[in-house]
Scaffold this active site. Structure first.
Site, PDB file in Angstrom:
ATOM      1  N   SER A  45      25.679  13.310 -51.898  1.00  0.00           N
ATOM      2  CA  SER A  45      24.781  13.663 -52.986  1.00  0.00           C
ATOM      3  C   SER A  45      25.021  12.654 -54.097  1.00  0.00           C
ATOM      4  O   SER A  45      26.172  12.420 -54.491  1.00  0.00           O
ATOM      5  CB  SER A  45      25.052  15.092 -53.463  1.00  0.00           C
ATOM      6  N   GLU A  46      23.940  12.052 -54.593  1.00  0.00           N
ATOM      7  CA  GLU A  46      24.102  10.850 -55.411  1.00  0.00           C
ATOM      8  C   GLU A  46      24.736  11.108 -56.780  1.00  0.00           C
ATOM      9  O   GLU A  46      25.090  10.169 -57.473  1.00  0.00           O
ATOM     10  CB  GLU A  46      22.764  10.115 -55.554  1.00  0.00           C
ATOM     11  N   ASN A  47      24.885  12.358 -57.172  1.00  0.00           N
ATOM     12  CA  ASN A  47      25.597  12.605 -58.420  1.00  0.00           C
ATOM     13  C   ASN A  47      27.098  12.398 -58.265  1.00  0.00           C
ATOM     14  O   ASN A  47      27.831  12.376 -59.252  1.00  0.00           O
ATOM     15  CB  ASN A  47      25.306  14.008 -58.957  1.00  0.00           C
TER      16      ASN A  47
END
Lengths: 218, 233
Positions: A45-47
């Site tokens: 997840s890119e966060n």
């Protein structure tokens, strides 16, 4: 015809053992529920998390552990956290094997529009532009037509683009299609859907070669 | 040891003036500098340009500054959670620069690391690349993006020590490390401020050299934006 879960289920069959996968918000998130048995994949997840797990049990939510959709999540054994620059190095550097995301429009050249409706919806692109510009393998999950019944598989996108010549496959409620140099190549029909149904719902060039099989689910 | 501690949020924000450019860490409401934002509301500083991945929600995070119209420009990647933001943007009251999330992170890190600019494929062929220099490398097109310039960076860490060394927790890390040292003055607020020598140097995520001021946040609400749970079997 497939519902959202059906689309996710069909896309899940594209997962391969050892894949690192980034799932977008919406239908793509559901793909995690249908990982084929016997294979190992890890969700990014890119966060800033690799090895994303399911939602926490009630009472175990941690405000410091969320996914890119800002939902509370858990982590799997072997998971890691990292900063945003490192996260996008994974994406830009093509270390993530597969990106699955939603779209408002896809063109027969593989262009994608999914971040803006001028004057109406201006939410921003988030990580989508980085993902589509870099990922080697991009699958779009979306409905074949919009709420007004108009095709979302077009000759040219009418909305502002997120990326160009990047989408590899599209899975809709009606079909599985591959983007080729000549347009949308029909690979599979959703259960109960005819080739004509798909043709009528596709504005871009549709390539139909031979008998088109119906999707199979275990 | 060079001490970076300041006694409270008021001193931590001394020197913040109208029309400054601020960086604020966080992703959604996760890992945002809650105490610095509360103090900015109190100071009523206006004309601010804020570089932050998101713009908070209507009544929390940067939404608090938007409500009071303290922000004139936002530089973000995604702002979909804030109705007041969308209203101010569509009415033209608020200037908004939307940029890809990876580009946002890298423009911070470029500032931190002394790179004036860099090439990225993100946004090529889209309106994001309009007016920007593009260049081909190995058969692929890239867009030139520039390092940010900011007056203050406000970041939030889990633990920090008197020397300004920081450790982050979970996905509250996000943009915070990228913004440390990316502005003229970096202000870190932490949930737990410990004496120098307490943190294991091997476990430090951001060395204190990137931080000019550190303080213990008075309180953290840590609001959850999307509470998602599963049923026990």
């Amino acid at each position: 015809m497939l519902d959202k879960n059906g689309i996710a289920k069909r896309i899940a069959k594209e997962l391969q053992d050892g894949y690192f996968v980034n799932l977008g918000i919406g239908i793509p998130t559901l793909v995690a529920n249908y990982i084929p048995e016997g294979i190992e994949v890890e969700f990014q997840s890119e966060n800033g998390v690799l090895g994303m797990g399911p939602f926490p049990f009630q009472g175990e939510e941690d405000p410091d552990i969320i996914n890119a959709g800002k939902q509370t999540i858990t982590t799997m054994p072997g998971a890691s956290f990292f900063d945003s620059a490192t996260s996008f190095n994974m994406i830009r550097g093509q270390h993530v094997d597969l990106t699955i995301l939603g779209a408002m429009e896809v063109s027969e050249d593989g262009d994608i529009a999914n971040w803006k409706i001028p004057g109406k919806m201006v939410k921003g692109m988030g990580g989508a532009m980085d993902l589509v510009a870099s990922a080697e393998n991009i699958i779009v999950a979306m409905m074949h037509t919009n709420k007004a019944g108009a095709s979302k598989l077009l000759k040219n996108c009418s909305l502002p683009l997120t990326g160009v010549n990047c989408v590899k496959k599209v899975v809709t409620n009606l079909a599985l299609l591959e983007i080729t140099e000549k347009g949308f190549k029909l690979l599979e029909r959703a259960p109960g859907v005819s080739v004509d149904d798909i043709r009528n719902a596709t504005e871009g060039n549709l390539i139909v070669e031979g008998d088109i099989p119906e999707m199979k689910f275990d | 040891m060079i001490r970076k501690t300041v006694p409270n949020v008021t001193e931590a924000l001394s020197g913040v003036k109208d029309n400054m450019t601020l960086m604020l860490g966080g992703f959604g409401l996760c890992g945002i500098p809650e105490n610095a934002i509360a103090e900015l509301v109190k100071l009523n500083t206006t004309g601010l340009t804020c570089i932050s991945n998101n713009a908070g929600v209507d009544d929390f995070g940067l939404g608090l500054l938007l409500q009071k119209k303290q922000i004139t420009k936002m530089v973000s990647s995604y702002v979909g959670e804030n109705d007041e933001f969308e209203r101010q943007m569509l009415s033209g009251e608020l200037d908004v620069e939307l940029i890809p999330q990876g580009t946002l992170a890298e423009r911070c890190r470029a500032a931190q690391g002394g790179f004036p600019a860099f090439y990225t494929p993100a946004g090529y062929g889209t309106e994001v690349a309009e007016g920007k220099e593009t260049r081909e490398f190995n058969g692929k097109m890239y867009v030139l993006e520039h390092a940010f310039k900011a007056d203050f960076a406000f970041v939030k860490a889990w633990k920090g020590d008197e020397a300004g060394n920081l450790i982050f927790k979970g996905t509250a890390r996000n943009f915070n490390p990228c913004m440390c040292g990316a502005a003229k003055i970096t202000v870190a607020e932490v949930e737990e401020l410990v004496p120098a020598g307490t943190l294991d140097p091997d476990q430090v995520h951001i060395p204190g050299i990137f931080v000019q001021r550190i303080f213990q946040g008075e309180r953290y609400e840590k609001r959850i934006e999307q509470r998602t749970v599963r049923k026990r079997e």
